[in-house]
Design a protein around this motif. Structure first.
Motif, PDB file in Angstrom:
ATOM      1  N   THR A  67      -8.716  18.302  -8.380  1.00  0.00           N
ATOM      2  CA  THR A  67      -7.626  18.379  -7.407  1.00  0.00           C
ATOM      3  C   THR A  67      -7.826  17.379  -6.278  1.00  0.00           C
ATOM      4  N   PHE A  68      -9.068  17.181  -5.852  1.00  0.00           N
ATOM      5  CA  PHE A  68      -9.357  16.152  -4.847  1.00  0.00           C
ATOM      6  C   PHE A  68      -8.897  14.788  -5.353  1.00  0.00           C
ATOM      7  N   ALA A  69      -9.284  14.447  -6.590  1.00  0.00           N
ATOM      8  CA  ALA A  69      -8.886  13.154  -7.165  1.00  0.00           C
ATOM      9  C   ALA A  69      -7.369  13.059  -7.290  1.00  0.00           C
ATOM     10  N   GLN A  70      -6.742  14.163  -7.702  1.00  0.00           N
ATOM     11  CA  GLN A  70      -5.287  14.199  -7.864  1.00  0.00           C
ATOM     12  C   GLN A  70      -4.578  13.954  -6.536  1.00  0.00           C
ATOM     13  N   ARG A  71      -4.973  14.696  -5.517  1.00  0.00           N
ATOM     14  CA  ARG A  71      -4.346  14.571  -4.195  1.00  0.00           C
ATOM     15  C   ARG A  71      -4.523  13.169  -3.617  1.00  0.00           C
ATOM     16  N   PHE A  72      -5.746  12.659  -3.680  1.00  0.00           N
ATOM     17  CA  PHE A  72      -6.027  11.381  -3.037  1.00  0.00           C
ATOM     18  C   PHE A  72      -5.478  10.200  -3.832  1.00  0.00           C
ATOM     19  N   ALA A  73      -5.196  10.406  -5.121  1.00  0.00           N
ATOM     20  CA  ALA A  73      -4.514   9.362  -5.893  1.00  0.00           C
ATOM     21  C   ALA A  73      -3.124   9.126  -5.300  1.00  0.00           C
ATOM     22  N   LEU A  74      -2.441  10.213  -4.949  1.00  0.00           N
ATOM     23  CA  LEU A  74      -1.110  10.070  -4.350  1.00  0.00           C
ATOM     24  C   LEU A  74      -1.193   9.413  -2.976  1.00  0.00           C
ATOM     25  N   PHE A  75      -2.190   9.796  -2.185  1.00  0.00           N
ATOM     26  CA  PHE A  75      -2.351   9.184  -0.859  1.00  0.00           C
ATOM     27  C   PHE A  75      -2.618   7.682  -0.975  1.00  0.00           C
ATOM     28  N   LEU A  76      -3.330   7.308  -2.047  1.00  0.00           N
ATOM     29  CA  LEU A  76      -3.702   5.900  -2.231  1.00  0.00           C
ATOM     30  C   LEU A  76      -2.487   5.013  -2.503  1.00  0.00           C
ATOM     31  N   SER A  77      -1.398   5.599  -2.979  1.00  0.00           N
ATOM     32  CA  SER A  77      -0.199   4.799  -3.257  1.00  0.00           C
ATOM     33  C   SER A  77       0.304   4.098  -1.994  1.00  0.00           C
ATOM     34  N   THR A  78       0.097   4.712  -0.841  1.00  0.00           N
ATOM     35  CA  THR A  78       0.519   4.101   0.427  1.00  0.00           C
ATOM     36  C   THR A  78      -0.249   2.809   0.692  1.00  0.00           C
ATOM     37  N   TYR A  79      -1.526   2.769   0.313  1.00  0.00           N
ATOM     38  CA  TYR A  79      -2.326   1.559   0.522  1.00  0.00           C
ATOM     39  C   TYR A  79      -1.769   0.394  -0.290  1.00  0.00           C
ATOM     40  N   PHE A  80      -1.353   0.667  -1.525  1.00  0.00           N
ATOM     41  CA  PHE A  80      -0.806  -0.412  -2.363  1.00  0.00           C
ATOM     42  C   PHE A  80       0.538  -0.903  -1.822  1.00  0.00           C
ATOM     43  N   VAL A  81       1.314   0.003  -1.248  1.00  0.00           N
ATOM     44  CA  VAL A  81       2.555  -0.430  -0.593  1.00  0.00           C
ATOM     45  C   VAL A  81       2.217  -1.330   0.596  1.00  0.00           C
ATOM     46  N   TYR A  82       1.209  -0.941   1.358  1.00  0.00           N
ATOM     47  CA  TYR A  82       0.741  -1.735   2.496  1.00  0.00           C
ATOM     48  C   TYR A  82       0.360  -3.148   2.039  1.00  0.00           C
ATOM     49  N   LYS A  83      -0.371  -3.236   0.931  1.00  0.00           N
ATOM     50  CA  LYS A  83      -0.787  -4.544   0.416  1.00  0.00           C
ATOM     51  C   LYS A  83       0.407  -5.351  -0.114  1.00  0.00           C
ATOM     52  N   SER A  84       1.420  -4.658  -0.615  1.00  0.00           N
ATOM     53  CA  SER A  84       2.576  -5.362  -1.176  1.00  0.00           C
ATOM     54  C   SER A  84       3.325  -6.176  -0.116  1.00  0.00           C
ATOM     55  N   PHE A  85       3.160  -5.809   1.151  1.00  0.00           N
ATOM     56  CA  PHE A  85       3.788  -6.563   2.234  1.00  0.00           C
ATOM     57  C   PHE A  85       2.916  -7.733   2.687  1.00  0.00           C
ATOM     58  N   GLY A  86       1.775  -7.925   2.031  1.00  0.00           N
ATOM     59  CA  GLY A  86       0.866  -9.012   2.389  1.00  0.00           C
ATOM     60  C   GLY A  86       0.086  -8.730   3.661  1.00  0.00           C
ATOM     61  N   LEU A  87      -0.057  -7.463   4.013  1.00  0.00           N
ATOM     62  CA  LEU A  87      -0.739  -7.077   5.257  1.00  0.00           C
ATOM     63  C   LEU A  87      -2.241  -6.962   5.049  1.00  0.00           C
TER      64      LEU A  87
END
Length: 351
Positions: free
Chosen positions: A238-258
Motif C-alpha cells: 500500500t505504501f508503494a501504491q500510494r506513493f506511486a500516485l504521488f510520484l506522478s506529480t513529479y513527472f508532470v513537474y519535469k514535463s514543464f522543463g523545471l
C-alpha cells in the motif's frame, strides 16, 4: 429503487461539485493561454506519470489477489484488476469514497466469492490504506517541522485536521477489530441516543445491520492475529501504491522543463494534500484538492505554470483515473460472473 435514487443523487452532487470547482479554478483565467502552455510540455514525461496512475490502481488488485490467496480463493489477475477499478470508480464519484467497497463486494459476489470473505479483505485494504496516510502524516509532524514551515504555512490547520481525522478513523477501526464488545456498546449506545432524540427512527433492520457489521470486525480481528505477516506485506504494498500516485506529480513537474525541486519534496507535498482531503465528504476531494495544490505548489511551479501544472496533475491523478476506471467498470459489468465463478473453478481443481 432506493439504491438507484441514492446513486442518482450522488451523481448530481458530483456534477454540482465539479461545476463549482471548474468555476472557482478557471474564473477570470485565460483558458487559451493555459491550453497553449500545456501543449508545449515534454510529452515524454507524461508517459511515466500515466504509468504511476496505472500502478496505483494495479496495486490494489495485487493486494486483493494476494489476500484472497491466503484465504484459499484463487482469482484471476485480470478479474482482480477489474475489482480494483470498480472500487476506485465508485470511490471517485461518491462523498468520502463511500461507494467503492459496497460496489466491489457486489461484483465479488457475482464471482461467488462469499460476502464475509470479500468484506474481510476490503476491510484490511481500508485500514492499511488509511494507515499509510497516518504514518506519513505523523512522520512529517515529527521529522518535518522545517518542511512544514517552508511549504505549508498557508494550510497548516487543514493539514492538522486531516491528520486528526485519519488518526481517529484508523484508531476507531482498530478498536472495532480488537475490542468488538467495547466498540459494539459504543455504537449501540450512539444509535439508541439518535433514536431517543428522534434524529433517526427506530428500525429493526438498522440494528441487525449494525450487529452484522460488528461481527465482521470480529472476523477481521481473527485474521489480523493469525496472519499478521500478511497484513505487514499489505501495508508495504500500500505504501508503494500510494506513493506511486504521488510520484506522478513529479513527472508532470519535469514535463514543464523545471528544475530545483527533488522528487522527494514533490512527493511529500502531494502526500500532504491527500492527508488533508482524504476524510472530507467530497467526491475525489474536488474543490479543496485544487485549492491546496494552488497554495502549496506555488513555489514549485511558479506563477505562470502553476495553474497549467495543477490541470495536468489533477487531470492525471483523478480525472484520467476516473475515466479509465469508468470504462473498466462497464467492462466488469458485462464480464464478471459470466464465465463461471472463482469458487466453482477452485472446487473443480480439487476434484
Amino acid at each position: 429503487m432506493e439504491n438507484k435514487k441514492k446513486l442518482g443523487m450522488e451523481i448530481l452532487f458530483l456534477v454540482a461539485v465539479f461545476a463549482a470547482t471548474m468555476y472557482g479554478v478557471f474564473h477570470g483565467e485565460n483558458i487559451n493561454e493555459i491550453i497553449e502552455i500545456i501543449k508545449r510540455v515534454q510529452k515524454i514525461y507524461l508517459l511515466p506519470a500515466v504509468i504511476c496512475v496505472l500502478l496505483f490502481v494495479w496495486g490494489e488488485s495485487i493486494i486483493i489477489r494476494y489476500m484472497m490467496g491466503t484465504l484459499n480463493i484463487r482469482v484471476r489477475k485480470w478479474t482482480c484488476f477489474l475489482f480494483s477499478s470498480v472500487g476506485f470508480f465508485f470511490s471517485c464519484i461518491t462523498p468520502s469514497a463511500s461507494g467503492g467497497q459496497p460496489a466491489q463486494i457486489l461484483y465479488m459476489r457475482r464471482e461467488n466469492i462469499p460476502i464475509p470473505i470479500s468484506t474481510l479483505v476490503l476491510m484490511i485494504v481500508t485500514i492499511t490504506y488509511k494507515a499509510v496516510l497516518v504514518i506519513a502524516g505523523i512522520a512529517i509532524l515529527i521529522f518535518g517541522q522545517g518542511f512544514i514551515h517552508d511549504y505549508l504555512d498557508g494550510i497548516v490547520p487543514v493539514f492538522y485536521l486531516g491528520i486528526f481525522l485519519n488518526v481517529v478513523c484508523v484508531s476507531f477501526m482498530l478498536i472495532m477489530v480488537y475490542n468488538t464488545t467495547f466498540a459494539g456498546n459504543i455504537l449501540n449506545s450512539g444509535l439508541s441516543f439518535l433514536e431517543k432524540t428522534r434524529v433517526v427512527r427506530y428500525k429493526e433492520r438498522r440494528h441487525k445491520r449494525l450487529e452484522a457489521g460488528i461481527k465482521k470486525y470480529g472476523e477481521t480481528a481473527v485474521y489480523f492475529k493469525s496472519h499478521y505477516h500478511v497484513v505487514i506485506h499489505v501495508l508495504l504494498i500500500t505504501f508503494a501504491q500510494r506513493f506511486a500516485l504521488f510520484l506522478s506529480t513529479y513527472f508532470v513537474y519535469k514535463s514543464f522543463g523545471l528544475e530545483g525541486f527533488s522528487a522527494l519534496t514533490i512527493v511529500i507535498l502531494q502526500a500532504v494534500i491527500s492527508i488533508s482531503v482524504d476524510m472530507l465528504p467530497l467526491p475525489g476531494g474536488m474543490g479543496i484538492t485544487e485549492k491546496l495544490f494552488l497554495t502549496i505548489f506555488a513555489p514549485v511551479f511558479g506563477t505562470t505554470l502553476l495553474l497549467p501544472g495543477m490541470v495536468l496533475c489533477r487531470g492525471l491523478s483523478y480525472y484520467t483515473q476516473l475515466f479509465m476506471c469508468a470504462v473498466l467498470t462497464v467492462l466488469a459489468h458485462f464480464t464478471i460472473g459470466r464465465k463461471g465463478s472463482v469458487v466453482e473453478e477452485n472446487q473443480k481443481e480439487k476434484l
